[in-house]
Motif scaffolding. Structure first.
Motif, PDB file in Angstrom:
ATOM      1  N   SER A 222       0.847  -1.194   0.000  1.00 49.16           N
ATOM      2  CA  SER A 222       0.000   0.000   0.000  1.00 49.16           C
ATOM      3  C   SER A 222       0.879   1.238   0.000  1.00 49.16           C
ATOM      4  O   SER A 222       1.667   1.443   0.925  1.00 49.16           O
ATOM      5  N   GLU A 223       0.738   2.082  -1.035  1.00 46.61           N
ATOM      6  CA  GLU A 223       1.512   3.324  -1.090  1.00 46.61           C
ATOM      7  C   GLU A 223       1.140   4.221   0.075  1.00 46.61           C
ATOM      8  O   GLU A 223       1.994   4.901   0.658  1.00 46.61           O
ATOM      9  N   GLU A 224      -0.128   4.229   0.443  1.00 46.00           N
ATOM     10  CA  GLU A 224      -0.560   5.053   1.566  1.00 46.00           C
ATOM     11  C   GLU A 224       0.122   4.597   2.854  1.00 46.00           C
ATOM     12  O   GLU A 224       0.569   5.413   3.668  1.00 46.00           O
ATOM     13  N   ALA A 225       0.249   3.296   3.050  1.00 43.19           N
ATOM     14  CA  ALA A 225       0.870   2.771   4.270  1.00 43.19           C
ATOM     15  C   ALA A 225       2.364   3.064   4.321  1.00 43.19           C
ATOM     16  O   ALA A 225       2.936   3.183   5.419  1.00 43.19           O
ATOM     17  N   HIS A 226       3.003   3.215   3.184  1.00 39.48           N
ATOM     18  CA  HIS A 226       4.457   3.380   3.218  1.00 39.48           C
ATOM     19  C   HIS A 226       4.885   4.731   3.771  1.00 39.48           C
ATOM     20  O   HIS A 226       6.040   4.928   4.138  1.00 39.48           O
ATOM     21  N   HIS A 227       3.945   5.661   3.892  1.00 43.23           N
ATOM     22  CA  HIS A 227       4.254   6.940   4.532  1.00 43.23           C
ATOM     23  C   HIS A 227       4.404   6.779   6.044  1.00 43.23           C
ATOM     24  O   HIS A 227       5.042   7.607   6.702  1.00 43.23           O
ATOM     25  N   TYR A 228       3.810   5.725   6.620  1.00 42.70           N
ATOM     26  CA  TYR A 228       3.734   5.576   8.068  1.00 42.70           C
ATOM     27  C   TYR A 228       4.464   4.368   8.625  1.00 42.70           C
ATOM     28  O   TYR A 228       4.889   4.385   9.782  1.00 42.70           O
ATOM     29  N   PHE A 229       4.569   3.293   7.835  1.00 44.32           N
ATOM     30  CA  PHE A 229       5.048   2.029   8.387  1.00 44.32           C
ATOM     31  C   PHE A 229       6.348   1.571   7.734  1.00 44.32           C
ATOM     32  O   PHE A 229       6.643   1.894   6.584  1.00 44.32           O
ATOM     33  N   ALA A 230       7.111   0.797   8.503  1.00 38.66           N
ATOM     34  CA  ALA A 230       8.438   0.358   8.093  1.00 38.66           C
ATOM     35  C   ALA A 230       8.478  -1.150   7.900  1.00 38.66           C
ATOM     36  O   ALA A 230       7.701  -1.890   8.496  1.00 38.66           O
TER      37      ALA A 230
END
Length: 493
Positions: A58-66
């Motif tokens: 998820s591109e959206e998740a990559h802003h927050y998760f590692a």
């Protein structure tokens, strides 16, 4: 109306500065493809639950998760002309590269240490440095140990697919819900140009025979995963003149067999790496060629455009690698998992995401109300959190967005050497940055000095810090509206 400022510094005070999410403000964006920026509003609940904190799916998740990769599987059953596992440099981001290989017990120790110190961590992957399915005993032993001690982390693997079919049932039993398969061809005539040999059924195969077997096993493995509801991402390496046009056919095949995402990556080809393609002069695609092919694939299997081609021992948010902070000699021999920091981080991120989603909806409304038909190419300096929160001179990459009346979509990233070193700008690096930003209309960053700003302007690229710490898409939406109101100068003053 701005949302309350929410600081995550107390949760990330043991992380590097590049990992901070900083603060929350209002903003927005628009895009709805699953691989780009899917959200809970445009994805079915079961799938969203699987991808909402997976930075690779998820591109959206990559802003927050590692993510974290552990290098426990060194053995490999195929030879790729773009791969050489022997080369290593701490600053080299390339699949197959590691600084230290781990046993399953060492991997567990490292996972616990990272989970305790990196609240953004959500996913553990095994991506080699060989093949996770071929070196299966080590892969399985690692997953079993981690699942028993750190049960709240997702598990996933990357594989070339040759040995995948014989382990699909075990993957399902172990609750491994995400698998990446590297598939570079569906035509063995093209495959034999990429793979000199494979090792299968206790025999070594070469040429067309090798490519045929590999193709059949990859398709079988993909179909088996799809039947079991395991999300599958397909990685394909774009090799100009070899398989670039053929990847259109690959996209069709993997979509028909249930692939969730298709990730087309550029060939990394450098003679210093010692690969066959590097030594024979096979070039990789430039950023515009890669984007052009990805654009042609729109409408087929959903595309992933935020891949960073991570090392097999990478740690941290995509676009950063903190692996050198967690080498074995820096980790205590006895470590106990404490998930408190990670759980608190997720609670705060959930609130920020609600604010971000509201801002995205606002951006959709704004862009949809315009009559303009043009596009705006925007490069963003960011540390994460979906915000413009990086100094121009400190950026190691720029995230690239494309805005049009239809919305805003993430289309890729471009790596650069940072302009600033020790407080001083490096002119040679600035030349490289300007070259890397070919085709970009404007750069958004938290801060930028007059010198690089003027040099960018001379190259036809505008830059502004006016939207520092806003949501990326909020700023782009405002810029697009102003651009087609013929008054961009006010926004970038």
């Amino acid at each position: 109306m701005s949302a309350p400022i929410i600081s995550l510094e107390s949760l990330t005070n043991t992380t590097s500065s590049g990992q901070l999410l900083t603060t929350a403000k209002s903003g927005g964006c628009a895009s709805s493809s699953c691989g780009s920026s899917s959200s809970s509003t445009d994805t079915d609940p079961a799938t969203w639950e699987k991808i909402k904190d997976h930075p690779c799916f998820s591109e959206e998740a990559h802003h927050y998760f590692a993510r974290m990769h552990v290098a426990v599987a060194p053995a490999c059953n195929i030879q790729c002309n773009y791969c050489n596992h022997k080369y290593d440099c701490a600053n080299e981001s390339r699949p197959g590269v590691v600084s230290e290989k781990l046993t399953p017990d060492q991997a567990l120790r490292k996972v616990i240490a990272v989970a305790n110190e990196v609240p953004q961590l959500s996913v553990l992957g095994i991506a080699g440095p060989g093949d996770a399915c071929y070196d299966w005993n080590k892969t399985r032993a690692t997953f079993e140990r981690v699942a028993s001690k750190v049960p709240d982390i997702k598990l996933c693997i990357s594989t070339n697919g040759l040995a995948l079919p014989e382990h699909v049932d075990e993957l399902a039993e172990m609750n491994i819900s995400h698998v990446t398969i590297t598939i570079n061809m569906v035509d063995p005539a093209i495959g034999e140009k990429i793979y000199p040999w494979i090792f299968y059924g206790h025999r070594r195969y070469t040429g067309m025979d090798a490519a045929k077997i590999l193709h059949e096993r990859q398709m079988l493995g993909l179909e088996m995963l799809s039947e079991r509801g395991i999300l599958t991402k397909i990685n394909s390496v774009m090799i100009p003149g070899v398989n670039d046009e053929h990847l259109i056919e690959v996209n069709k095949w993997v979509k028909e067999r249930g692939a969730f995402l298709h990730n087309v990556m550029p060939l990394i080809s450098d003679p210093a790496h010692g690969t066959h393609f590097g030594l024979t002069g096979q070039r990789g695609p430039n950023a515009l060629e890669l984007k052009a092919l990805q654009d042609r694939l729109e409408g087929g299997a959903k595309l992933m455009r935020h891949c960073r081609q991570c090392r097999a021992d990478a740690v941290g948010l995509l676009g950063t690698d903190r692996g050198q902070e967690f080498t074995l000699d820096q980790i205590p021999l006895e470590v106990t998992y404490n998930g408190g920091k990670r759980h608190a981080y997720r609670e705060v991120v959930a609130r920020i995401r609600d604010d971000h989603l509201a801002a995205k909806n606002q951006a959709i409304t704004t862009l949809g109300s315009l009559s303009a038909r043009g596009t705006l190419q925007v490069a963003v300096a960011t540390k994460g959190g979906g915000r413009i929160n990086e100094h121009f001179g400190h950026a190691k990459e720029f995230q690239i967005y494309e805005a049009s009346q239809a919305g805003i979509k993430f289309v890729g990233h471009r790596k650069v050497e940072p302009y600033c070193h020790g407080g001083w700008g490096e002119d040679a690096n600035l030349v490289g940055i300007i070259a890397a930003l070919e085709g970009i209309d404007i750069v958004l960053c938290a801060r930028i000095g007059d010198c690089p700003k003027n040099k960018l302007m001379e190259a036809g690229i505008r830059a502004t810090e006016a939207f520092g710490y806003d949501y990326i898409e909020t700023a782009i939406s405002a810029l697009y509206a102003t651009e087609y109101g013929d008054d961009l100068s006010q926004a970038t003053a």
